[in-house]
Design a protein around this motif. Sequence first.
Motif, PDB file in Angstrom:
ATOM      1  N   ARG A  74       0.845  -1.200   0.000  1.00 13.21           N
ATOM      2  CA  ARG A  74       0.000   0.000   0.000  1.00 13.21           C
ATOM      3  C   ARG A  74       0.882   1.252   0.000  1.00 13.21           C
ATOM      4  O   ARG A  74       1.831   1.353   0.786  1.00 13.21           O
ATOM      5  CB  ARG A  74      -0.912   0.014   1.224  1.00 13.21           C
ATOM      6  CG  ARG A  74      -2.044   1.041   1.110  1.00 13.21           C
ATOM      7  CD  ARG A  74      -3.052   0.873   2.232  1.00 13.21           C
ATOM      8  NE  ARG A  74      -3.703  -0.430   2.205  1.00 13.21           N
ATOM      9  CZ  ARG A  74      -4.752  -0.708   1.424  1.00 13.21           C
ATOM     10  NH1 ARG A  74      -5.247   0.211   0.622  1.00 13.21           N
ATOM     11  NH2 ARG A  74      -5.299  -1.909   1.437  1.00 13.21           N
ATOM     12  N   ARG A  75       0.561   2.152  -0.915  1.00  8.25           N
ATOM     13  CA  ARG A  75       1.331   3.395  -1.001  1.00  8.25           C
ATOM     14  C   ARG A  75       0.907   4.361   0.106  1.00  8.25           C
ATOM     15  O   ARG A  75      -0.104   4.157   0.794  1.00  8.25           O
ATOM     16  CB  ARG A  75       1.129   4.064  -2.360  1.00  8.25           C
ATOM     17  CG  ARG A  75       1.665   3.242  -3.530  1.00  8.25           C
ATOM     18  CD  ARG A  75       1.585   4.061  -4.817  1.00  8.25           C
ATOM     19  NE  ARG A  75       2.152   3.326  -5.948  1.00  8.25           N
ATOM     20  CZ  ARG A  75       1.436   2.553  -6.764  1.00  8.25           C
ATOM     21  NH1 ARG A  75       0.131   2.413  -6.554  1.00  8.25           N
ATOM     22  NH2 ARG A  75       2.021   1.931  -7.767  1.00  8.25           N
ATOM     23  N   GLU A  76       1.649   5.463   0.220  1.00 11.22           N
ATOM     24  CA  GLU A  76       1.338   6.454   1.280  1.00 11.22           C
ATOM     25  C   GLU A  76      -0.028   7.088   1.056  1.00 11.22           C
ATOM     26  O   GLU A  76      -0.728   7.432   2.008  1.00 11.22           O
ATOM     27  CB  GLU A  76       2.414   7.546   1.327  1.00 11.22           C
ATOM     28  CG  GLU A  76       2.239   8.490   2.520  1.00 11.22           C
ATOM     29  CD  GLU A  76       3.273   9.603   2.553  1.00 11.22           C
ATOM     30  OE1 GLU A  76       3.572  10.083   3.649  1.00 11.22           O
ATOM     31  OE2 GLU A  76       3.757   9.997   1.474  1.00 11.22           O
ATOM     32  N   ASP A  77      -0.460   7.245  -0.241  1.00 10.64           N
ATOM     33  CA  ASP A  77      -1.757   7.860  -0.511  1.00 10.64           C
ATOM     34  C   ASP A  77      -2.906   6.877  -0.348  1.00 10.64           C
ATOM     35  O   ASP A  77      -4.067   7.214  -0.617  1.00 10.64           O
ATOM     36  CB  ASP A  77      -1.779   8.482  -1.917  1.00 10.64           C
ATOM     37  CG  ASP A  77      -1.560   7.443  -3.024  1.00 10.64           C
ATOM     38  OD1 ASP A  77      -1.531   6.233  -2.701  1.00 10.64           O
ATOM     39  OD2 ASP A  77      -1.413   7.862  -4.191  1.00 10.64           O
ATOM     40  N   GLY A  78      -2.617   5.608   0.060  1.00  6.41           N
ATOM     41  CA  GLY A  78      -3.670   4.642   0.325  1.00  6.41           C
ATOM     42  C   GLY A  78      -3.954   3.688  -0.805  1.00  6.41           C
ATOM     43  O   GLY A  78      -4.703   2.717  -0.623  1.00  6.41           O
ATOM     44  N   THR A  79      -3.429   3.941  -1.992  1.00  9.41           N
ATOM     45  CA  THR A  79      -3.706   3.048  -3.119  1.00  9.41           C
ATOM     46  C   THR A  79      -2.914   1.740  -2.960  1.00  9.41           C
ATOM     47  O   THR A  79      -1.823   1.718  -2.374  1.00  9.41           O
ATOM     48  CB  THR A  79      -3.336   3.708  -4.453  1.00  9.41           C
ATOM     49  OG1 THR A  79      -1.948   4.076  -4.427  1.00  9.41           O
ATOM     50  CG2 THR A  79      -4.170   4.953  -4.683  1.00  9.41           C
ATOM     51  N   ALA A  80      -3.487   0.670  -3.490  1.00  8.17           N
ATOM     52  CA  ALA A  80      -2.872  -0.659  -3.354  1.00  8.17           C
ATOM     53  C   ALA A  80      -2.090  -1.015  -4.606  1.00  8.17           C
ATOM     54  O   ALA A  80      -2.367  -0.512  -5.698  1.00  8.17           O
ATOM     55  CB  ALA A  80      -3.948  -1.715  -3.094  1.00  8.17           C
ATOM     56  N   LEU A  81      -1.094  -1.870  -4.433  1.00  5.47           N
ATOM     57  CA  LEU A  81      -0.345  -2.397  -5.562  1.00  5.47           C
ATOM     58  C   LEU A  81       0.171  -3.782  -5.196  1.00  5.47           C
ATOM     59  O   LEU A  81       0.264  -4.135  -4.009  1.00  5.47           O
ATOM     60  CB  LEU A  81       0.813  -1.470  -5.946  1.00  5.47           C
ATOM     61  CG  LEU A  81       2.016  -1.393  -4.997  1.00  5.47           C
ATOM     62  CD1 LEU A  81       3.239  -0.925  -5.775  1.00  5.47           C
ATOM     63  CD2 LEU A  81       1.749  -0.456  -3.830  1.00  5.47           C
ATOM     64  N   THR A  82       0.462  -4.540  -6.230  1.00  2.00           N
ATOM     65  CA  THR A  82       1.012  -5.889  -6.024  1.00  2.00           C
ATOM     66  C   THR A  82       2.490  -5.858  -6.368  1.00  2.00           C
ATOM     67  O   THR A  82       2.884  -5.353  -7.425  1.00  2.00           O
ATOM     68  CB  THR A  82       0.284  -6.907  -6.902  1.00  2.00           C
ATOM     69  OG1 THR A  82      -1.114  -6.844  -6.626  1.00  2.00           O
ATOM     70  CG2 THR A  82       0.781  -8.318  -6.621  1.00  2.00           C
ATOM     71  N   ILE A  83       3.292  -6.374  -5.436  1.00  4.07           N
ATOM     72  CA  ILE A  83       4.743  -6.333  -5.625  1.00  4.07           C
ATOM     73  C   ILE A  83       5.299  -7.757  -5.630  1.00  4.07           C
ATOM     74  O   ILE A  83       4.679  -8.709  -5.119  1.00  4.07           O
ATOM     75  CB  ILE A  83       5.437  -5.522  -4.518  1.00  4.07           C
ATOM     76  CG1 ILE A  83       5.165  -6.145  -3.132  1.00  4.07           C
ATOM     77  CG2 ILE A  83       4.966  -4.070  -4.546  1.00  4.07           C
ATOM     78  CD1 ILE A  83       5.944  -5.479  -1.997  1.00  4.07           C
ATOM     79  N   ALA A  84       6.470  -7.869  -6.240  1.00  2.19           N
ATOM     80  CA  ALA A  84       7.252  -9.106  -6.129  1.00  2.19           C
ATOM     81  C   ALA A  84       8.214  -8.906  -4.970  1.00  2.19           C
ATOM     82  O   ALA A  84       9.053  -8.000  -5.010  1.00  2.19           O
ATOM     83  CB  ALA A  84       7.996  -9.384  -7.427  1.00  2.19           C
ATOM     84  N   LEU A  85       8.110  -9.724  -3.908  1.00  6.81           N
ATOM     85  CA  LEU A  85       8.859  -9.520  -2.669  1.00  6.81           C
ATOM     86  C   LEU A  85       9.801 -10.689  -2.418  1.00  6.81           C
ATOM     87  O   LEU A  85       9.391 -11.862  -2.467  1.00  6.81           O
ATOM     88  CB  LEU A  85       7.878  -9.375  -1.492  1.00  6.81           C
ATOM     89  CG  LEU A  85       8.482  -9.118  -0.121  1.00  6.81           C
ATOM     90  CD1 LEU A  85       9.141  -7.741  -0.084  1.00  6.81           C
ATOM     91  CD2 LEU A  85       7.400  -9.208   0.967  1.00  6.81           C
ATOM     92  N   SER A  86      11.074 -10.346  -2.157  1.00  4.82           N
ATOM     93  CA  SER A  86      12.071 -11.344  -1.758  1.00  4.82           C
ATOM     94  C   SER A  86      12.648 -10.914  -0.425  1.00  4.82           C
ATOM     95  O   SER A  86      12.899  -9.716  -0.212  1.00  4.82           O
ATOM     96  CB  SER A  86      13.190 -11.460  -2.792  1.00  4.82           C
ATOM     97  OG  SER A  86      12.665 -11.828  -4.058  1.00  4.82           O
ATOM     98  N   THR A  87      12.883 -11.848   0.492  1.00  6.70           N
ATOM     99  CA  THR A  87      13.386 -11.493   1.826  1.00  6.70           C
ATOM    100  C   THR A  87      14.515 -12.437   2.215  1.00  6.70           C
ATOM    101  O   THR A  87      14.607 -13.582   1.742  1.00  6.70           O
ATOM    102  CB  THR A  87      12.268 -11.580   2.877  1.00  6.70           C
ATOM    103  OG1 THR A  87      11.712 -12.904   2.859  1.00  6.70           O
ATOM    104  CG2 THR A  87      11.177 -10.570   2.586  1.00  6.70           C
ATOM    105  N   ALA A  88      15.374 -11.959   3.109  1.00  2.00           N
ATOM    106  CA  ALA A  88      16.479 -12.764   3.637  1.00  2.00           C
ATOM    107  C   ALA A  88      16.825 -12.255   5.025  1.00  2.00           C
ATOM    108  O   ALA A  88      16.682 -11.048   5.301  1.00  2.00           O
ATOM    109  CB  ALA A  88      17.692 -12.700   2.720  1.00  2.00           C
ATOM    110  N   THR A  89      17.285 -13.167   5.895  1.00  7.57           N
ATOM    111  CA  THR A  89      17.651 -12.791   7.264  1.00  7.57           C
ATOM    112  C   THR A  89      19.125 -12.415   7.300  1.00  7.57           C
ATOM    113  O   THR A  89      19.984 -13.095   6.711  1.00  7.57           O
ATOM    114  CB  THR A  89      17.378 -13.943   8.234  1.00  7.57           C
ATOM    115  OG1 THR A  89      15.997 -14.296   8.155  1.00  7.57           O
ATOM    116  CG2 THR A  89      17.707 -13.540   9.658  1.00  7.57           C
ATOM    117  N   VAL A  90      19.442 -11.337   8.018  1.00  3.45           N
ATOM    118  CA  VAL A  90      20.819 -10.854   8.167  1.00  3.45           C
ATOM    119  C   VAL A  90      21.068 -10.646   9.656  1.00  3.45           C
ATOM    120  O   VAL A  90      20.270  -9.978  10.334  1.00  3.45           O
ATOM    121  CB  VAL A  90      21.052  -9.542   7.399  1.00  3.45           C
ATOM    122  CG1 VAL A  90      22.470  -9.052   7.626  1.00  3.45           C
ATOM    123  CG2 VAL A  90      20.792  -9.738   5.918  1.00  3.45           C
ATOM    124  N   ALA A  91      22.147 -11.223  10.151  1.00  2.00           N
ATOM    125  CA  ALA A  91      22.498 -11.034  11.563  1.00  2.00           C
ATOM    126  C   ALA A  91      23.337  -9.776  11.696  1.00  2.00           C
ATOM    127  O   ALA A  91      24.382  -9.636  11.057  1.00  2.00           O
ATOM    128  CB  ALA A  91      23.247 -12.259  12.088  1.00  2.00           C
TER     129      ALA A  91
END
Length: 755
Positions: A74-91
Amino acid sequence: MVEHADASLLRAVFQAAPEGILLVDPQHRIVLFNRASEALFGWPARDALGEDIATLIPDWTHRPSAASSPALARREDGTALTIALSTATVAIGDAAFIVATARELDETELLRADREAGSSNFQRLVEGVSDYAIYMLDVDGHVVSWNRGAQRIKHYTAAEILGRHFRIFYPPAACADLEPERNLELARDRGRFETTGWRLRKDGSVFWAHVAIQPLRDARGTLIGYAKVTSDITEQRRAEQVIREADARIATLIETVVDGVILTDRHGLIKTFNLACHRLFGYAAEDVIGSHISMLMPAANAELVQSFFRAGRAAADERIGSVREMTGLRRDGSTFPMDLSIGETVQEGESVFVAVIHDLTERKHTEEQLVQAQKMEIVGQLSGGIAHDFNNLLTVIVGNAEFLSDQLKARQDLRSLARDIGEAGQRGAELTQRLLAFSRRQTLKPVEIDCNELLESMHKLLRRTMREDIAIDTELEADLRAAYADRTQLESAILNLALNAQDAMVGGGRLSITTANVLLDASYQLVNKDVRPGNYVLVAVTDNGSGMPKEVLDRVFEPFYTTKEVGKGSGLGLSMVYGFVKQSNGHVSIYSEPSLGTTVRLYLPAAGDGRPLPAQASDAVEHLAARGEVLLIVEDDPFVRSYAVMCLRSLGYTVIAAIDGAEALQILDGDTHIDILFTDVVMPGGISGWELAETALARRGELRVLLTSGYALDTIAGRSRGRGDLPILTKPYRKAELAQRLRDVMDAPPAGPDC
């Protein structure tokens, strides 16, 4: 040094990365947020840092995964969007942070993901999106899939809509025009089709939709259906329309206001230049857009305006909203006075200055007219006062000369001298009448006048008066209205104008006199503030003589102002004409150009229907003797009083004299029989002639009253609380006039007290 360089390199790579990179701490707060993230989520980094990651990515619930997966954001103005999300853990130290990379999935990727939905996770994602209606059509346009957003926007459940043709979403007119079929055809031919338009909900209500249609093909390229993404942008459209309408209203207002309006940027460069500015400065908008506003002012003012914009916001704040009188510079190089006020607003984050320009030309002209009118009024008051005192002196001189002439019948040489004194006094009386005419204090006797007949009767007089090298033309309107003015004074005014014209035509010329019916309306009054709108009779006198320059024209009506040689003019001719016309509730204008000539226009009020004609003055009757009457004279001027007493006694009246109103009232309170009260109007001591007459008539109802003054008696009467029906004798007066007025008063019924 190497470690520092590596850190700088890493920061540069972090900021330059094309995808959004976020670092999230164990408390789910954002601690790093690169530029690509700012563009993706619409959040400035300074606002995003410290925010809970779920605020930006509501789907932040899964475990870290290096594989890219769709997620709702969700953007700051409230509109929605679909994203491609990748995550990784970092110590980092003893804490586990999560690094996330994100990029937006376009509609093609969404549809491809749906088409390749071996991924049940993505299928659940599409079905769970509520901000967009995402559904599939077969090749003929029948609905084959339906998500939660489609149900929310269109109000159909999946059970209600699956298998039905998508034309059900179009208004009847669009269906009749085959718009649904045409849109599928366009998507098939172009590979993608987007449009906006009205769409129907289940309940028949409409909404403004943004629609994207993507054709779906199998691996061999065969069309297998369509994917549709629809969003409800009714509120966005309404907001945009409100903004457009507001902008249109503001633009219309700016273009229609009578004052000039200029919008500049913070440097003073012109962005908007309205129609009023075009009229004021002579420039078209395209000629000045992008130029500095100082081009519209002379050098001195231009430097002041340039310093305003150079000074910056802090120094300019004191001058925002203030009004400053300045000089405008037109395209042709001419200048005009103006008021300049500057306001400030913000457009697209930048300061914009609004300059409002008000043309002061008309106000300055009105102020000049007011100053001139006040000057003429002051000079008129002074002239009227001088004329009054002169009238008192002339009353004594003319009266005594006349008396001596009567007594010196045996000495013709001395009688001739007395007659010369009387004639000189009469000429002095005529001079004071001109002063009174200028000051508008003469007593006028207005009648209905046929100006055509008057000019025809004056033609022989004018012909005898004017030189032979001057031709006289008249152009008289056939159906001329009657004017309401003093006939004698009008004749004198026309003669004065003719003589002035003759002096201007040294080598001969042509004098033209015209008449016309005119209507001076409210628009004429805007330019000539002293004019009362209405019907007037115009008498215009024109010559083709030397004309007058502006500096002479501005002073032409001032008394004693003349351009003639010493001894050739009194300077009262035009001032007398001016005073007579103004006192007659008329208007006078003069137009002149050097070497071309002069036109003086007299606008006299047109007589109303049925206006009663005043009684004609009786012929002069000399030496009407008294019939034993007793007369009380009240006169503060000793010379006038002495002359009047002498005349009255010579006429056979028994005379009692008083110097002021108080002494006269003491006499009236006594037992002395008095037939006539003859009193001056303006006297010292606090009791005027009006008040004395009023009191005397209240005490002695049978008393006759005659008033006298060298002032304008109708003006005095208008300001007095006393009665306006009492007879008045104007100074200076002759013995015969005095005798006649006294006899008229005695023969009339008593005025009696005013009840």
